[in-house]
Structure formats: structure tokens, C-alpha cells
Design a protein around this motif. Structure first.
Motif, PDB file in Angstrom:
ATOM      1  N   ALA A  76       2.482  -0.632 -12.262  1.00 39.00           N
ATOM      2  CA  ALA A  76       2.006   0.387 -11.322  1.00 39.00           C
ATOM      3  C   ALA A  76       1.498  -0.281 -10.048  1.00 39.00           C
ATOM      4  O   ALA A  76       0.874  -1.348 -10.106  1.00 39.00           O
ATOM      5  CB  ALA A  76       0.888   1.212 -11.950  1.00 39.00           C
ATOM      6  N   PRO A  77       1.761   0.328  -8.891  1.00 43.32           N
ATOM      7  CA  PRO A  77       1.282  -0.260  -7.639  1.00 43.32           C
ATOM      8  C   PRO A  77      -0.228  -0.081  -7.492  1.00 43.32           C
ATOM      9  O   PRO A  77      -0.814   0.830  -8.074  1.00 43.32           O
ATOM     10  CB  PRO A  77       2.016   0.551  -6.565  1.00 43.32           C
ATOM     11  CG  PRO A  77       2.240   1.877  -7.211  1.00 43.32           C
ATOM     12  CD  PRO A  77       2.478   1.579  -8.670  1.00 43.32           C
ATOM     13  N   THR A  78      -0.831  -0.946  -6.706  1.00 44.70           N
ATOM     14  CA  THR A  78      -2.230  -0.776  -6.342  1.00 44.70           C
ATOM     15  C   THR A  78      -2.249   0.021  -5.041  1.00 44.70           C
ATOM     16  O   THR A  78      -1.674  -0.413  -4.042  1.00 44.70           O
ATOM     17  CB  THR A  78      -2.909  -2.139  -6.132  1.00 44.70           C
ATOM     18  OG1 THR A  78      -2.828  -2.875  -7.353  1.00 44.70           O
ATOM     19  CG2 THR A  78      -4.359  -1.960  -5.725  1.00 44.70           C
ATOM     20  N   LEU A  79      -2.866   1.180  -5.076  1.00 40.43           N
ATOM     21  CA  LEU A  79      -2.903   2.051  -3.897  1.00 40.43           C
ATOM     22  C   LEU A  79      -4.329   2.096  -3.370  1.00 40.43           C
ATOM     23  O   LEU A  79      -5.251   2.442  -4.090  1.00 40.43           O
ATOM     24  CB  LEU A  79      -2.428   3.460  -4.262  1.00 40.43           C
ATOM     25  CG  LEU A  79      -1.035   3.565  -4.856  1.00 40.43           C
ATOM     26  CD1 LEU A  79      -0.737   5.003  -5.279  1.00 40.43           C
ATOM     27  CD2 LEU A  79       0.003   3.083  -3.862  1.00 40.43           C
ATOM     28  N   ASP A  80      -4.494   1.730  -2.129  1.00 31.28           N
ATOM     29  CA  ASP A  80      -5.803   1.745  -1.482  1.00 31.28           C
ATOM     30  C   ASP A  80      -5.639   2.537  -0.199  1.00 31.28           C
ATOM     31  O   ASP A  80      -5.144   2.019   0.799  1.00 31.28           O
ATOM     32  CB  ASP A  80      -6.270   0.316  -1.197  1.00 31.28           C
ATOM     33  CG  ASP A  80      -7.670   0.286  -0.634  1.00 31.28           C
ATOM     34  OD1 ASP A  80      -8.412   1.280  -0.788  1.00 31.28           O
ATOM     35  OD2 ASP A  80      -8.031  -0.735  -0.017  1.00 31.28           O
ATOM     36  N   VAL A  81      -6.029   3.805  -0.243  1.00 33.42           N
ATOM     37  CA  VAL A  81      -5.776   4.709   0.874  1.00 33.42           C
ATOM     38  C   VAL A  81      -7.084   5.293   1.383  1.00 33.42           C
ATOM     39  O   VAL A  81      -7.959   5.652   0.604  1.00 33.42           O
ATOM     40  CB  VAL A  81      -4.834   5.858   0.433  1.00 33.42           C
ATOM     41  CG1 VAL A  81      -4.579   6.817   1.557  1.00 33.42           C
ATOM     42  CG2 VAL A  81      -3.529   5.296  -0.094  1.00 33.42           C
ATOM     43  N   ASP A  82      -7.181   5.390   2.687  1.00 32.97           N
ATOM     44  CA  ASP A  82      -8.325   6.062   3.300  1.00 32.97           C
ATOM     45  C   ASP A  82      -7.954   7.526   3.482  1.00 32.97           C
ATOM     46  O   ASP A  82      -7.079   7.859   4.273  1.00 32.97           O
ATOM     47  CB  ASP A  82      -8.659   5.416   4.647  1.00 32.97           C
ATOM     48  CG  ASP A  82      -9.899   6.013   5.281  1.00 32.97           C
ATOM     49  OD1 ASP A  82     -10.482   6.970   4.717  1.00 32.97           O
ATOM     50  OD2 ASP A  82     -10.297   5.522   6.347  1.00 32.97           O
ATOM     51  N   GLY A  83      -8.611   8.391   2.741  1.00 29.22           N
ATOM     52  CA  GLY A  83      -8.319   9.814   2.810  1.00 29.22           C
ATOM     53  C   GLY A  83      -9.337  10.595   3.620  1.00 29.22           C
ATOM     54  O   GLY A  83      -9.379  11.823   3.543  1.00 29.22           O
ATOM     55  N   ALA A  84     -10.159   9.919   4.406  1.00 33.62           N
ATOM     56  CA  ALA A  84     -11.175  10.601   5.213  1.00 33.62           C
ATOM     57  C   ALA A  84     -10.499  11.644   6.093  1.00 33.62           C
ATOM     58  O   ALA A  84      -9.494  11.373   6.747  1.00 33.62           O
ATOM     59  CB  ALA A  84     -11.938   9.603   6.064  1.00 33.62           C
TER      60      ALA A  84
END
Length: 158
Positions: free
Chosen positions: A6-14
Motif C-alpha cells: 500500500a502507498p504512503t499517502l500524506d495529504v493536506d486536506g485543509a
């Protein structure tokens, strides 16, 4: 374990508006999925979250369709555990096809957090509870946010 690779997802959802639609069957598993989604959304700095509970997984697509008109992303959470009848197959197929249809027709990313398990032990192992090997509620929320980010970065979404 299905989570391998599985990929590592680091997203800013602000600033994103997210609606989480969640089934009500299998309370312990659903509580884990919901808490996982809640953690992932908070970690991504999403503060505008609407929570919608529906009776079961079969009802997720219609709730997601209505939510898509008011959100940047939708996260669908549910669990179906195989029994002794074909009911499992019908509900799983309807949920998968229905949620896919919502995403394609509306253009709003839908995170697919529907567990389709042979038994309760498999569901508990994926629910993000203490001792679980996977956190599918968090993964579904992260996937929806990452899809919004990818579409925006490629200028396919405003």
C-alpha cells in the motif's frame, strides 16, 4: 495480508469539505472504521466533515450520491460478512458498482472503505482497532483526499 504494498499517502486536506457515509451493521467493526477515518481526516487537517449514518452497506451509494453534491470528497464505510446465502454477493456487488457510479458520474472522489469479508475475524483485522493489522477506514479517507489532491495538481479539478 492484503495491505502489503500500500502507498504512503500524506495529504493536506485543509479547506476541503468531506462527507463520511457509514453503515450501521456490525457495530464494533464500524466503530473502528469510523474512528480510523476520523483520525486520518484530522491528521490531514480536514475540519469540515459531515457524518451520515445509513442502515447498511447497500444504502451507501444513494447516501454518497447526495453527499457528492455538497462535498469535495466522500468516504464510504461499511462491512459485509459472508453468510450462507447469495445475499453477500448481491450487497457487495451493489455497493462496489454503486459507489463507483457515484464517483464517475459526479466527478467527486469516493474513498472505498467497504470491507467484504468471509468472517468476523477478517473484518476485525481490517477495522483499525487495537490489534488490527490494517486500518481500512483511515485508508479510505486518505485515498479520497489523495485523489482530490492529484486531480487538483494536474489541474483537472479547480
Amino acid at each position: 495480508m492484503s495491505g502489503a504494498g500500500a502507498p504512503t499517502l500524506d495529504v493536506d486536506g485543509a479547506g476541503l469539505r468531506v462527507t463520511v457515509v457509514a453503515a450501521s451493521w456490525h457495530t464494533v467493526v464500524m466503530d473502528g472504521l469510523i474512528e480510523g477515518a476520523r483520525r486520518a481526516l484530522a491528521a490531514a487537517r480536514v475540519t469540515d466533515v459531515t457524518w451520515v449514518r445509513v442502515p447498511g452497506t447497500f444504502e451507501l451509494p444513494v447516501a454518497a450520491r447526495h453527499a457528492a453534491g455538497h462535498a469535495d470528497a466522500v468516504v464510504a464505510l461499511g462491512v459485509v460478512i459472508r453468510g450462507g446465502t447469495p445475499h453477500f454477493d448481491y450487497v457487495c456487488q451493489a455497493a462496489a458498482m454503486g459507489l463507483t457510479d457515484v464517483a464517475v458520474r459526479t466527478g467527486v472522489p469516493v474513498g472505498f472503505g467497504v470491507l467484504t469479508c468471509d468472517d468476523e475475524a477478517q473484518a476485525l483485522d481490517r477495522a483499525g482497532l487495537p490489534g488490527s493489522h490494517e486500518d481500512k477506514g483511515a485508508e479510505a479517507a486518505e485515498a479520497a483526499l489523495a485523489t482530490v489532491a492529484a486531480l487538483r495538481a494536474s489541474r483537472l479539478l479547480p
